[in-house]
Design a protein around this motif. Structure first.
Motif, PDB file in Angstrom:
ATOM      1  N   ASN A  71      42.065  14.061  42.549  1.00  0.00           N
ATOM      2  CA  ASN A  71      41.011  12.540  42.935  1.00  0.00           C
ATOM      3  C   ASN A  71      39.087  13.219  42.625  1.00  0.00           C
ATOM      4  OD1 ASN A  71      39.690  11.578  44.803  1.00  0.00           O
ATOM      5  ND2 ASN A  71      41.325  11.889  46.927  1.00  0.00           N
ATOM      6  N   PHE A  72      39.259  12.498  41.493  1.00  0.00           N
ATOM      7  CA  PHE A  72      37.879  12.636  40.599  1.00  0.00           C
ATOM      8  C   PHE A  72      36.796  11.995  41.934  1.00  0.00           C
ATOM      9  CE2 PHE A  72      34.263  11.479  38.374  1.00  0.00           C
ATOM     10  CZ  PHE A  72      33.027  13.054  38.064  1.00  0.00           C
ATOM     11  N   GLU A  73      37.152  10.696  42.786  1.00  0.00           N
ATOM     12  CA  GLU A  73      35.915  10.494  43.899  1.00  0.00           C
ATOM     13  C   GLU A  73      35.578  11.478  44.463  1.00  0.00           C
ATOM     14  OE1 GLU A  73      38.321   8.995  42.392  1.00  0.00           O
ATOM     15  OE2 GLU A  73      37.800   7.527  41.262  1.00  0.00           O
ATOM     16  N   LEU A  74      36.244  11.778  45.233  1.00  0.00           N
ATOM     17  CA  LEU A  74      37.054  13.018  46.105  1.00  0.00           C
ATOM     18  C   LEU A  74      35.435  13.701  46.332  1.00  0.00           C
ATOM     19  CD1 LEU A  74      36.931  14.027  48.794  1.00  0.00           C
ATOM     20  CD2 LEU A  74      38.873  15.021  48.982  1.00  0.00           C
ATOM     21  N   PHE A  75      35.734  13.985  45.207  1.00  0.00           N
ATOM     22  CA  PHE A  75      35.040  15.757  44.235  1.00  0.00           C
ATOM     23  C   PHE A  75      33.590  15.966  43.785  1.00  0.00           C
ATOM     24  CE2 PHE A  75      32.902  16.978  40.211  1.00  0.00           C
ATOM     25  CZ  PHE A  75      32.707  18.211  40.691  1.00  0.00           C
ATOM     26  N   TYR A  76      33.531  14.385  43.696  1.00  0.00           N
ATOM     27  CA  TYR A  76      32.243  13.773  43.172  1.00  0.00           C
ATOM     28  C   TYR A  76      31.277  13.049  44.672  1.00  0.00           C
ATOM     29  CZ  TYR A  76      27.845  11.168  40.589  1.00  0.00           C
ATOM     30  OH  TYR A  76      27.310  10.780  40.875  1.00  0.00           O
ATOM     31  N   GLU A  77      31.883  12.738  45.758  1.00  0.00           N
ATOM     32  CA  GLU A  77      31.344  12.863  46.828  1.00  0.00           C
ATOM     33  C   GLU A  77      30.939  13.935  47.134  1.00  0.00           C
ATOM     34  OE1 GLU A  77      32.861  10.268  51.421  1.00  0.00           O
ATOM     35  OE2 GLU A  77      33.688  10.711  49.345  1.00  0.00           O
ATOM     36  N   LEU A  78      31.328  14.463  47.802  1.00  0.00           N
ATOM     37  CA  LEU A  78      31.555  15.757  48.409  1.00  0.00           C
ATOM     38  C   LEU A  78      30.405  16.991  47.617  1.00  0.00           C
ATOM     39  CD1 LEU A  78      34.574  16.838  49.575  1.00  0.00           C
ATOM     40  CD2 LEU A  78      32.806  15.987  50.730  1.00  0.00           C
ATOM     41  N   ALA A  79      30.710  16.989  45.847  1.00  0.00           N
ATOM     42  CA  ALA A  79      29.504  17.738  45.484  1.00  0.00           C
ATOM     43  C   ALA A  79      28.402  16.939  45.523  1.00  0.00           C
ATOM     44  CB  ALA A  79      29.409  18.022  44.202  1.00  0.00           C
ATOM     45  N   SER A  80      28.081  15.638  45.258  1.00  0.00           N
ATOM     46  CA  SER A  80      27.115  15.036  45.684  1.00  0.00           C
ATOM     47  C   SER A  80      26.575  15.139  46.397  1.00  0.00           C
ATOM     48  CB  SER A  80      27.274  13.735  45.393  1.00  0.00           C
ATOM     49  OG  SER A  80      27.354  13.206  43.955  1.00  0.00           O
ATOM     50  N   TYR A  81      27.138  15.232  47.730  1.00  0.00           N
ATOM     51  CA  TYR A  81      26.362  15.752  49.571  1.00  0.00           C
ATOM     52  C   TYR A  81      26.073  17.006  49.420  1.00  0.00           C
ATOM     53  CZ  TYR A  81      26.867  14.497  54.624  1.00  0.00           C
ATOM     54  OH  TYR A  81      26.674  14.507  55.564  1.00  0.00           O
ATOM     55  N   VAL A  82      26.846  18.666  48.598  1.00  0.00           N
ATOM     56  CA  VAL A  82      26.170  20.118  48.268  1.00  0.00           C
ATOM     57  C   VAL A  82      24.988  19.165  47.479  1.00  0.00           C
ATOM     58  CG1 VAL A  82      26.233  21.770  47.141  1.00  0.00           C
ATOM     59  CG2 VAL A  82      28.288  20.485  48.617  1.00  0.00           C
ATOM     60  N   LYS A  83      24.885  19.103  46.324  1.00  0.00           N
ATOM     61  CA  LYS A  83      23.692  18.877  45.807  1.00  0.00           C
ATOM     62  C   LYS A  83      22.484  18.098  47.153  1.00  0.00           C
ATOM     63  CE  LYS A  83      21.460  16.773  42.069  1.00  0.00           C
ATOM     64  NZ  LYS A  83      22.265  15.497  40.956  1.00  0.00           N
ATOM     65  N   SER A  84      22.316  17.685  47.596  1.00  0.00           N
ATOM     66  CA  SER A  84      21.670  16.725  48.243  1.00  0.00           C
ATOM     67  C   SER A  84      21.345  17.862  49.587  1.00  0.00           C
ATOM     68  CB  SER A  84      22.104  15.554  48.854  1.00  0.00           C
ATOM     69  OG  SER A  84      23.196  15.682  50.079  1.00  0.00           O
ATOM     70  N   PHE A  85      21.577  18.387  49.758  1.00  0.00           N
ATOM     71  CA  PHE A  85      21.241  19.110  51.487  1.00  0.00           C
ATOM     72  C   PHE A  85      21.337  20.620  50.516  1.00  0.00           C
ATOM     73  CE2 PHE A  85      24.052  16.433  53.559  1.00  0.00           C
ATOM     74  CZ  PHE A  85      22.489  16.351  55.058  1.00  0.00           C
ATOM     75  N   LEU A  86      21.968  21.992  49.796  1.00  0.00           N
ATOM     76  CA  LEU A  86      21.518  22.678  48.967  1.00  0.00           C
ATOM     77  C   LEU A  86      20.710  22.567  47.810  1.00  0.00           C
ATOM     78  CD1 LEU A  86      24.938  24.529  49.759  1.00  0.00           C
ATOM     79  CD2 LEU A  86      22.641  24.137  50.988  1.00  0.00           C
ATOM     80  N   GLY A  87      20.326  21.654  47.426  1.00  0.00           N
ATOM     81  CA  GLY A  87      19.649  22.043  45.921  1.00  0.00           C
ATOM     82  C   GLY A  87      20.950  21.895  44.679  1.00  0.00           C
ATOM     83  N   LYS A  88      20.055  21.397  43.716  1.00  0.00           N
ATOM     84  CA  LYS A  88      21.200  21.295  42.077  1.00  0.00           C
ATOM     85  C   LYS A  88      21.048  22.863  42.026  1.00  0.00           C
ATOM     86  CE  LYS A  88      16.763  20.881  39.710  1.00  0.00           C
ATOM     87  NZ  LYS A  88      15.919  19.548  38.520  1.00  0.00           N
ATOM     88  N   TYR A  89      21.920  22.977  40.931  1.00  0.00           N
ATOM     89  CA  TYR A  89      22.809  23.811  40.375  1.00  0.00           C
ATOM     90  C   TYR A  89      22.919  25.122  41.475  1.00  0.00           C
ATOM     91  CZ  TYR A  89      19.361  22.390  36.997  1.00  0.00           C
ATOM     92  OH  TYR A  89      18.770  21.467  35.264  1.00  0.00           O
ATOM     93  N   LYS A  90      23.433  24.800  42.328  1.00  0.00           N
ATOM     94  CA  LYS A  90      24.305  25.737  43.148  1.00  0.00           C
ATOM     95  C   LYS A  90      25.827  25.347  43.584  1.00  0.00           C
ATOM     96  CE  LYS A  90      20.966  27.495  46.146  1.00  0.00           C
ATOM     97  NZ  LYS A  90      20.715  27.880  47.233  1.00  0.00           N
ATOM     98  N   VAL A  91      26.781  24.235  42.817  1.00  0.00           N
ATOM     99  CA  VAL A  91      27.554  23.429  42.407  1.00  0.00           C
ATOM    100  C   VAL A  91      28.966  24.206  41.268  1.00  0.00           C
ATOM    101  CG1 VAL A  91      29.274  21.051  42.861  1.00  0.00           C
ATOM    102  CG2 VAL A  91      27.349  21.517  44.018  1.00  0.00           C
ATOM    103  N   GLY A  92      29.425  24.821  41.699  1.00  0.00           N
ATOM    104  CA  GLY A  92      30.564  25.553  40.211  1.00  0.00           C
ATOM    105  C   GLY A  92      31.946  23.964  40.547  1.00  0.00           C
ATOM    106  N   ALA A  93      32.484  24.488  39.539  1.00  0.00           N
ATOM    107  CA  ALA A  93      34.485  23.237  39.280  1.00  0.00           C
ATOM    108  C   ALA A  93      35.020  23.993  38.751  1.00  0.00           C
ATOM    109  CB  ALA A  93      34.039  22.067  38.854  1.00  0.00           C
ATOM    110  N   VAL A  94      36.678  24.818  38.842  1.00  0.00           N
ATOM    111  CA  VAL A  94      36.830  24.652  38.303  1.00  0.00           C
ATOM    112  C   VAL A  94      38.518  23.728  37.321  1.00  0.00           C
ATOM    113  CG1 VAL A  94      38.550  26.737  37.487  1.00  0.00           C
ATOM    114  CG2 VAL A  94      36.641  27.068  38.807  1.00  0.00           C
ATOM    115  N   THR A  95      38.908  22.724  36.937  1.00  0.00           N
ATOM    116  CA  THR A  95      39.571  22.094  35.949  1.00  0.00           C
ATOM    117  C   THR A  95      40.863  22.753  34.903  1.00  0.00           C
ATOM    118  OG1 THR A  95      40.176  20.367  34.974  1.00  0.00           O
ATOM    119  CG2 THR A  95      37.843  21.525  34.506  1.00  0.00           C
TER     120      THR A  95
END
Length: 302
Positions: A71-95
């Protein structure tokens, strides 16, 4: 450095338990929680609760017992949300790398992730597809190479390719390393931790010592049913500290259950915790460099 307080340095979010593979090291088929995480609750946690720990959190990672890009749309939505509040380079993912195209790669690079891990546990087609049942080795390798090519052009991140060693694939470690080192890709080699249970692959890693586990003390895992557990090995919810559908993050982090968990670790008494007593893995965490568990070696070629 061990986190002596109740401030999380890592937050891992399991957006669902959907996965397209039945890996021989994974207990996924035994997990009874189903469905997708409460997206609005997660957004509230990010915008109103994690923000309180903004200066302490090194990483918010999307992954646990699922394939987040299904569900890439969900991942992208929440990852973007984290970035907007906590800043870039704080999000990670495993696939597992089974789902990737150029447009997806560009969106991932746009997020400015701290890291992207591809879990790849074999080199030859036969061994890979024995390890990661249901996936196609050639498609996965092509997908990872595609991401690397796009990332290099776009000045994106250098991914890390991980290999979990079992008795069935240990003879391919050398070929795996040579293939990815030639492409100047980061590599992590770690032993199987036996989390799948007696009907899955046994432990192939160093014995866990009796000291405090920095990984369990510094991180929290938010499961798809909003339960909070301290470790990725707790796939069944043995050590649930609370539920974010009923409590705030602060209440859980400062609650009696978490306090006892920390005190037992810091007193070198973690064997009194069933989850930790049965653990066969040495855990470690490197801020800003990603997470590694039960590792035999990590090679960073970037």
């Amino acid at each position: 450095m061990i986190n002596l307080g109740c401030l999380p340095r890592r937050v891992h979010i399991e957006t669902s338990t959907a996965c397209n593979s039945n890996c021989i090291i994974c207990p996924h088929s035994k997990i009874t929680r189903k469905g997708t995480i409460d997206v609005e609750r997660v957004k509230k946690i990010i915008s109103e609760e994690l923000i309180e720990y903004k200066n302490d959190i090194d990483l918010v990672e999307f992954h646990n017992y699922n394939e987040p890009f299904l569900n890439f749309e969900l991942f992208y939505e929440l990852a973007s949300y984290v970035k907007s509040f906590l800043g870039k380079y704080k999000v990670g993912a495993v696939t597992n790398g089974s789902i990737m195209d150029k447009q997806m790669a560009l969106k991932i690079i746009e997020l400015r992730l701290q890291h992207l891990f591809f879990s790849v546990d074999g080199f030859s087609k036969d061994v890979y597809e024995q390890q990661r049942v249901g996936l196609n080795r050639d498609e996965v390798y092509n997908n990872i190479n595609l991401f690397c090519e796009v990332s290099q052009i776009q000045s994106g991140i250098i991914p890390l390719i991980s290999f979990t060693v079992t008795e069935k694939n240990k003879h391919e470690v050398g070929d795996f390393k040579n293939y990815w080192k030639a492409r100047r890709i980061n590599i992590s080699i770690q032993g199987c931790d036996g989390r799948g249970g007696p009907d899955k692959e046994p432990v192939f890693s160093k014995d866990c010592n009796s000291g405090p586990c920095t990984y369990a003390l510094d991180g929290i895992y938010i499961l798809s049913n909003l339960d909070v557990v301290p470790c990725c090995l707790d796939w069944s919810g043995q050590a649930v500290m609370g539920n974010l559908g009923q409590q705030s993050l602060k209440e859980i982090l400062e609650g009696d259950k978490y306090d006892l968990f920390r005190q037992l670790h810091l007193a070198w008494r973690k064997n009194e915790i069933p989850l930790c007593r049965d653990c066969q893995t040495h855990m470690a965490y490197s801020p800003g460099k990603g997470t590694y568990f039960g590792y035999l070696e990590t090679i960073r070629e970037g």
